[in-house]
Design an enzyme around this catalytic site. Structure first.
Site, short mmCIF file in Angstrom:
data_model
loop_
_atom_site.label_atom_id
_atom_site.label_comp_id
_atom_site.label_asym_id
_atom_site.label_seq_id
_atom_site.Cartn_x
_atom_site.Cartn_y
_atom_site.Cartn_z
N GLY A 135 0.81 -1.23 0.00
CA GLY A 135 0.00 0.00 0.00
C GLY A 135 0.83 1.26 0.00
O GLY A 135 0.43 2.27 0.57
N ALA A 136 1.98 1.22 -0.67
CA ALA A 136 2.89 2.36 -0.59
C ALA A 136 2.67 3.38 -1.71
O ALA A 136 3.50 4.24 -1.92
CB ALA A 136 4.34 1.88 -0.59
N ASN A 137 1.53 3.28 -2.38
CA ASN A 137 1.27 4.27 -3.43
C ASN A 137 0.78 5.59 -2.86
O ASN A 137 0.72 6.59 -3.55
CB ASN A 137 0.26 3.71 -4.44
N THR A 138 0.45 5.60 -1.57
CA THR A 138 -0.09 6.82 -0.99
C THR A 138 0.18 6.85 0.52
O THR A 138 0.59 5.84 1.10
CB THR A 138 -1.62 6.90 -1.26
N GLY A 139 -0.03 8.00 1.13
CA GLY A 139 -0.02 8.11 2.59
C GLY A 139 1.31 7.76 3.26
O GLY A 139 2.38 8.02 2.74
N ILE A 140 1.17 7.14 4.44
CA ILE A 140 2.33 6.80 5.24
C ILE A 140 3.27 5.87 4.48
O ILE A 140 4.49 6.01 4.54
CB ILE A 140 1.89 6.08 6.54
N TYR A 168 -12.67 -2.65 12.34
CA TYR A 168 -11.32 -2.10 12.19
C TYR A 168 -10.49 -2.41 13.44
O TYR A 168 -9.36 -2.90 13.35
CB TYR A 168 -11.41 -0.60 11.94
#
Ligand SMILES: *[C@@H]1O[C@H](CO)[C@@H](O)[C@H](O)[C@H]1NC(C)=O
Ligand SMILES: *[C@@H]1O[C@H](CO)[C@@H](O)[C@H](O)[C@H]1NC(C)=O
Length: 330
Positions: free
Chosen positions: A60-65, A214
């Protein structure tokens, strides 16, 4: 007549005063936001280590942290694999990072954590092209989606945040061991405090609340890191679990209400760069190995809830997860 008018003016005056008070309060709050934010910004990863030649996978490194974590690790010379569902978005993040860090070794590979076929395909491809893996950062996550199931029939939070990463870690573990010293960093959240593993209803079919779903999945992350760390003792692979802080990021995209609240309070949250600090700390800080399995927030070891320390639950969840995924992980 005259009297009524006076009263009306008085009312208006009162309202005006209230309005002025409210606006000044809000302005002060927003004006001081940078300082408040600084106060909550927490720790900074201060180590200067460079890691040329090291191989990193971040989900999930395409955005955010995740993107900020990828950027910093690329800056320090690593070869960084951005594993994400949307390859186009991944490519645009990668080219930004390459330009920014002058490191051409930032690569994008397709990985959809809500589909075990995709996870297996990613792992197969990765193992075929890379002989090493030094740092795995299980960063991707979903938050407060309406009830839904993954391709494999798992409740989405459990499926993506926990089971997806569980399978990924399992499939890449040999490579990590061969590359020791290696590290696994898992993103959890302080939200794990509200979590509980409901074995009788793991997929929320009897009762579902997106917020709790969550929390449950984040508790699962903490339990797993502890169990994993225990099982990895002596292999040179260590595991850490991280609460990044309250960060302005796209994770809220599934809930309209959250998005709204987020917008309103965003000046007080950590930036994604600040949110990446604890992941970076756990990936880079030298001599952290004795703290394998521990939970970190603001670049410090932090307290976890008693539920997250429950060995029996951890073991049972481990067993159930293996069963659900059809794997044998002794
Ligand atoms: C991270 O979480 C996943 C899913 O809960 C788990 O399978 C994996 O073992 C965890 N790894 C670490 C280092 O916590
Ligand atoms: C988990 O599985 C192992 C091996 O199959 C078994 O020995 C153990 O009792 C199980 N633990 C729990 C809590 O179910």
């Amino acid at each position: 007549m005259v009297k009524a008018a006076t009263i009306a003016t008085e009312e208006v005056d009162k309202m005006l005063v209230i309005l002025v008070l409210c606006t000044s309060f809000l302005s002060i709050l927003y004006l001081t936001a940078p300082s408040i934010r600084k106060f909550f910004a927490g720790g900074v990863c201060t180590t200067n280590v460079r890691i040329p030649g090291k191989v990193v996978v971040i989900t999930g490194a395409n955005t955010g942290i995740g993107k900020e974590t990828a950027r910093e690790l690329a800056r320090r010379g690593a070869r960084v694999y951005i594993a994400c569902r949307d390859v186009l978005k991944g490519e645009s993040a990668a080219s930004e990072i390459r330009a920014d860090t002058k490191n051409s070794q930032v690569l994008v590979r397709k990985l959809d954590l809500s589909d075990t076929k995709s996870i297996r395909a990613f792992a197969e491809g990765f193992l075929a092209e890379e002989k090493k893996l030094h740092i795995l950062i299980n960063n991707a996550g979903v938050m407060m989606c309406p009830f839904s199931k993954t391709t494999d029939g798992f409740e989405t939070h459990l499926g993506v945040n926990h089971l997806g990463h569980f399978l990924l870690t399992y499939l890449l573990l040999e490579r990590l061991k061969e590359s020791a010293p290696a590290r696994v960093v898992n993103l959890s959240s302080v939200a794990h405090l509200g979590g509980k593993i409901r074995f009788h209803d793991l997929h929320g079919e009897k009762r579902y609340c997106s917020g709790f779903a969550y929390c449950h999945s984040k508790l699962a992350n903490v339990l797993f890191t502890r169990e994993l760390a225990r099982r990895l003792q002596g292999t040179g692979v260590t595991a850490y679990v991280v609460h990044p802080g309250v960060v302005m990021s796209e994770i809220v995209r599934h809930s309209f209400l959250l998005c709204l609240l987020w917008r309103l309070f965003s000046p007080f949250f950590k930036s994604t760069r600040q949110g990446a600090q604890t992941s970076l700390y756990c990936a880079l800080e030298e001599g952290l190995e004795p703290l394998s399995g521990k939970y970190f927030s603001d670049c410090k070891r932090t307290w976890v809830s008693p539920r997250a320390r429950d060995k029996k639950t951890a073991e049972r969840l481990w067993n159930v997860s293996c069963e659900l995924l059809g794997i044998q992980w002794e």
